[in-house]
Design a protein around this motif. Sequence first.
Motif, PDB file in Angstrom:
ATOM      1  N   ALA A  90      84.865  15.327  27.951  1.00  0.00           N
ATOM      2  CA  ALA A  90      85.733  16.345  27.345  1.00  0.00           C
ATOM      3  C   ALA A  90      86.694  15.719  26.333  1.00  0.00           C
ATOM      4  CB  ALA A  90      86.497  17.097  28.427  1.00  0.00           C
ATOM      5  N   VAL A  91      87.342  14.625  26.704  1.00  0.00           N
ATOM      6  CA  VAL A  91      88.332  14.031  25.784  1.00  0.00           C
ATOM      7  C   VAL A  91      87.666  13.346  24.598  1.00  0.00           C
ATOM      8  CG1 VAL A  91      90.099  13.763  27.568  1.00  0.00           C
ATOM      9  CG2 VAL A  91      88.587  11.843  27.050  1.00  0.00           C
ATOM     10  N   SER A  92      86.374  13.006  24.720  1.00  0.00           N
ATOM     11  CA  SER A  92      85.678  12.379  23.598  1.00  0.00           C
ATOM     12  C   SER A  92      84.905  13.388  22.747  1.00  0.00           C
ATOM     13  CB  SER A  92      84.725  11.290  24.114  1.00  0.00           C
ATOM     14  OG  SER A  92      83.686  11.857  24.869  1.00  0.00           O
ATOM     15  N   GLY A  93      85.067  14.682  23.062  1.00  0.00           N
ATOM     16  CA  GLY A  93      84.441  15.719  22.255  1.00  0.00           C
ATOM     17  C   GLY A  93      82.987  16.005  22.593  1.00  0.00           C
ATOM     18  N   GLN A  94      82.522  15.499  23.722  1.00  0.00           N
ATOM     19  CA  GLN A  94      81.162  15.807  24.153  1.00  0.00           C
ATOM     20  C   GLN A  94      81.199  17.061  25.017  1.00  0.00           C
ATOM     21  OE1 GLN A  94      78.811  12.474  25.587  1.00  0.00           O
ATOM     22  NE2 GLN A  94      80.274  11.035  24.675  1.00  0.00           N
ATOM     23  N   GLY A  95      80.066  17.707  25.164  1.00  0.00           N
ATOM     24  CA  GLY A  95      80.018  18.980  25.873  1.00  0.00           C
ATOM     25  C   GLY A  95      80.184  18.873  27.377  1.00  0.00           C
ATOM     26  N   THR A  96      80.809  19.911  27.937  1.00  0.00           N
ATOM     27  CA  THR A  96      80.973  20.013  29.394  1.00  0.00           C
ATOM     28  C   THR A  96      80.731  21.462  29.828  1.00  0.00           C
ATOM     29  OG1 THR A  96      83.349  20.323  29.141  1.00  0.00           O
ATOM     30  CG2 THR A  96      82.597  18.086  29.602  1.00  0.00           C
ATOM     31  N   GLN A  97      79.640  22.037  29.368  1.00  0.00           N
ATOM     32  CA  GLN A  97      79.326  23.400  29.739  1.00  0.00           C
ATOM     33  C   GLN A  97      79.099  23.488  31.252  1.00  0.00           C
ATOM     34  OE1 GLN A  97      77.759  21.706  27.307  1.00  0.00           O
ATOM     35  NE2 GLN A  97      78.593  22.741  25.525  1.00  0.00           N
ATOM     36  N   PHE A  98      79.368  24.666  31.815  1.00  0.00           N
ATOM     37  CA  PHE A  98      79.269  24.865  33.252  1.00  0.00           C
ATOM     38  C   PHE A  98      77.898  24.476  33.789  1.00  0.00           C
ATOM     39  CE2 PHE A  98      78.334  27.483  36.991  1.00  0.00           C
ATOM     40  CZ  PHE A  98      79.328  27.008  37.842  1.00  0.00           C
ATOM     41  N   ALA A  99      76.837  24.901  33.113  1.00  0.00           N
ATOM     42  CA  ALA A  99      75.483  24.582  33.584  1.00  0.00           C
ATOM     43  C   ALA A  99      75.267  23.067  33.626  1.00  0.00           C
ATOM     44  CB  ALA A  99      74.436  25.241  32.696  1.00  0.00           C
ATOM     45  N   PHE A 100      75.786  22.359  32.637  1.00  0.00           N
ATOM     46  CA  PHE A 100      75.661  20.901  32.617  1.00  0.00           C
ATOM     47  C   PHE A 100      76.426  20.271  33.779  1.00  0.00           C
ATOM     48  CE2 PHE A 100      77.356  16.751  31.099  1.00  0.00           C
ATOM     49  CZ  PHE A 100      76.168  16.047  31.191  1.00  0.00           C
ATOM     50  N   ILE A 101      77.594  20.790  34.070  1.00  0.00           N
ATOM     51  CA  ILE A 101      78.385  20.268  35.193  1.00  0.00           C
ATOM     52  C   ILE A 101      77.613  20.438  36.503  1.00  0.00           C
ATOM     53  CG2 ILE A 101      80.499  20.585  36.541  1.00  0.00           C
ATOM     54  CD1 ILE A 101      81.879  21.363  33.857  1.00  0.00           C
ATOM     55  N   VAL A 102      77.007  21.603  36.683  1.00  0.00           N
ATOM     56  CA  VAL A 102      76.234  21.855  37.908  1.00  0.00           C
ATOM     57  C   VAL A 102      75.036  20.913  37.992  1.00  0.00           C
ATOM     58  CG1 VAL A 102      74.792  23.554  39.114  1.00  0.00           C
ATOM     59  CG2 VAL A 102      76.980  24.258  38.114  1.00  0.00           C
ATOM     60  N   VAL A 103      74.289  20.795  36.906  1.00  0.00           N
ATOM     61  CA  VAL A 103      73.106  19.927  36.896  1.00  0.00           C
ATOM     62  C   VAL A 103      73.512  18.473  37.115  1.00  0.00           C
ATOM     63  CG1 VAL A 103      71.266  19.009  35.415  1.00  0.00           C
ATOM     64  CG2 VAL A 103      71.672  21.464  35.519  1.00  0.00           C
ATOM     65  N   ALA A 104      74.558  18.026  36.451  1.00  0.00           N
ATOM     66  CA  ALA A 104      75.013  16.638  36.607  1.00  0.00           C
ATOM     67  C   ALA A 104      75.480  16.379  38.038  1.00  0.00           C
ATOM     68  CB  ALA A 104      76.146  16.345  35.627  1.00  0.00           C
ATOM     69  N   THR A 105      76.204  17.321  38.604  1.00  0.00           N
ATOM     70  CA  THR A 105      76.699  17.170  39.974  1.00  0.00           C
ATOM     71  C   THR A 105      75.543  17.035  40.957  1.00  0.00           C
ATOM     72  OG1 THR A 105      78.707  18.395  39.448  1.00  0.00           O
ATOM     73  CG2 THR A 105      78.097  18.248  41.778  1.00  0.00           C
ATOM     74  N   LEU A 106      74.560  17.912  40.842  1.00  0.00           N
ATOM     75  CA  LEU A 106      73.427  17.899  41.773  1.00  0.00           C
ATOM     76  C   LEU A 106      72.513  16.687  41.551  1.00  0.00           C
ATOM     77  CD1 LEU A 106      72.562  21.709  41.811  1.00  0.00           C
ATOM     78  CD2 LEU A 106      73.842  20.388  43.526  1.00  0.00           C
ATOM     79  N   THR A 107      72.239  16.378  40.302  1.00  0.00           N
ATOM     80  CA  THR A 107      71.347  15.256  40.009  1.00  0.00           C
ATOM     81  C   THR A 107      71.986  13.933  40.422  1.00  0.00           C
ATOM     82  OG1 THR A 107      70.391  16.480  38.166  1.00  0.00           O
ATOM     83  CG2 THR A 107      70.015  14.094  38.205  1.00  0.00           C
ATOM     84  N   LEU A 108      73.250  13.751  40.071  1.00  0.00           N
ATOM     85  CA  LEU A 108      73.920  12.501  40.452  1.00  0.00           C
ATOM     86  C   LEU A 108      74.106  12.407  41.964  1.00  0.00           C
ATOM     87  CD1 LEU A 108      76.407  12.099  37.467  1.00  0.00           C
ATOM     88  CD2 LEU A 108      74.400  10.673  37.995  1.00  0.00           C
ATOM     89  N   ALA A 109      74.256  13.526  42.646  1.00  0.00           N
ATOM     90  CA  ALA A 109      74.309  13.494  44.116  1.00  0.00           C
ATOM     91  C   ALA A 109      72.970  13.006  44.660  1.00  0.00           C
ATOM     92  CB  ALA A 109      74.640  14.872  44.683  1.00  0.00           C
ATOM     93  N   ALA A 110      71.881  13.571  44.146  1.00  0.00           N
ATOM     94  CA  ALA A 110      70.555  13.148  44.601  1.00  0.00           C
ATOM     95  C   ALA A 110      70.338  11.665  44.334  1.00  0.00           C
ATOM     96  CB  ALA A 110      69.476  13.982  43.919  1.00  0.00           C
ATOM     97  N   PHE A 111      70.771  11.202  43.175  1.00  0.00           N
ATOM     98  CA  PHE A 111      70.560   9.801  42.813  1.00  0.00           C
ATOM     99  C   PHE A 111      71.499   8.864  43.571  1.00  0.00           C
ATOM    100  CE2 PHE A 111      68.627  10.407  38.273  1.00  0.00           C
ATOM    101  CZ  PHE A 111      67.514  10.987  38.824  1.00  0.00           C
ATOM    102  N   LEU A 112      72.806   9.082  43.472  1.00  0.00           N
ATOM    103  CA  LEU A 112      73.786   8.128  44.008  1.00  0.00           C
ATOM    104  C   LEU A 112      73.920   8.199  45.523  1.00  0.00           C
ATOM    105  CD1 LEU A 112      76.557   8.398  41.248  1.00  0.00           C
ATOM    106  CD2 LEU A 112      74.675   6.750  41.426  1.00  0.00           C
ATOM    107  N   LEU A 113      73.688   9.370  46.084  1.00  0.00           N
ATOM    108  CA  LEU A 113      73.718   9.494  47.550  1.00  0.00           C
ATOM    109  C   LEU A 113      72.322   9.308  48.139  1.00  0.00           C
ATOM    110  CD1 LEU A 113      76.101  12.564  47.895  1.00  0.00           C
ATOM    111  CD2 LEU A 113      76.673  10.132  48.082  1.00  0.00           C
ATOM    112  N   GLY A 114      71.316   9.748  47.424  1.00  0.00           N
ATOM    113  CA  GLY A 114      69.951   9.708  47.943  1.00  0.00           C
ATOM    114  C   GLY A 114      69.467   8.313  48.262  1.00  0.00           C
ATOM    115  N   TRP A 115      69.656   7.376  47.348  1.00  0.00           N
ATOM    116  CA  TRP A 115      69.168   6.026  47.632  1.00  0.00           C
ATOM    117  C   TRP A 115      69.948   5.393  48.776  1.00  0.00           C
ATOM    118  CZ3 TRP A 115      71.685   1.474  47.797  1.00  0.00           C
ATOM    119  CH2 TRP A 115      72.859   1.302  47.072  1.00  0.00           C
ATOM    120  N   ARG A 116      71.229   5.722  48.903  1.00  0.00           N
ATOM    121  CA  ARG A 116      72.016   5.186  50.020  1.00  0.00           C
ATOM    122  C   ARG A 116      71.534   5.770  51.358  1.00  0.00           C
ATOM    123  NH1 ARG A 116      75.733   4.918  45.756  1.00  0.00           N
ATOM    124  NH2 ARG A 116      76.837   2.905  45.747  1.00  0.00           N
ATOM    125  N   PHE A 117      71.190   7.039  51.352  1.00  0.00           N
ATOM    126  CA  PHE A 117      70.669   7.661  52.565  1.00  0.00           C
ATOM    127  C   PHE A 117      69.353   7.001  52.979  1.00  0.00           C
ATOM    128  CE2 PHE A 117      68.078  10.961  54.653  1.00  0.00           C
ATOM    129  CZ  PHE A 117      68.870  11.138  55.783  1.00  0.00           C
TER     130      PHE A 117
END
Length: 139
Positions: A90-117
């Motif tokens: 946001a502060v660097s002028g890149q997009g933070t649309q709601f759909a992107f936030i949801v996709v990033a949240t879910l994908t990064l959860a799968a990636f960063l939590l998934g391998w640890r699980f």
Amino acid sequence: MTQPTNARPGAITTAAVLDAALVVVFVSIGRTSHAEGLEFAGIAGTAWPFLAALAAGWLAARAWRHPLAVWPTGVVVWSVTVVGGMLLRAVSGQGTQFAFIVVATLTLAAFLLGWRFIASLVTRRSRVAAADASRTDPA
């Protein structure tokens, strides 16, 4: 005082590199799905907010102490990566649309939590097998 089994230097390095690589994979998938190029500059420009936030998440979680733990390490690293990455975007002028936030949240959860699980399941299974072997092995 002994270090936890999963806090050996090799585990710490592996966890940090895997986290960073998965953030880059997330960015690359996103850029591909939006028909953006996969050149280094483009990936770096999209990834830097999340990589910087990932580093902050590692510091906040003191992830080097228990790098393979889903809770609290993985959850803190993931949440700081998502929130911090979105704030930096946001502060660097890149997009933070709601759909992107949801996709990033879910994908990064799968990636960063998934391998640890998965790692916790493998580690647990290895410990159980070793304990079983030591009980049945007449020494």
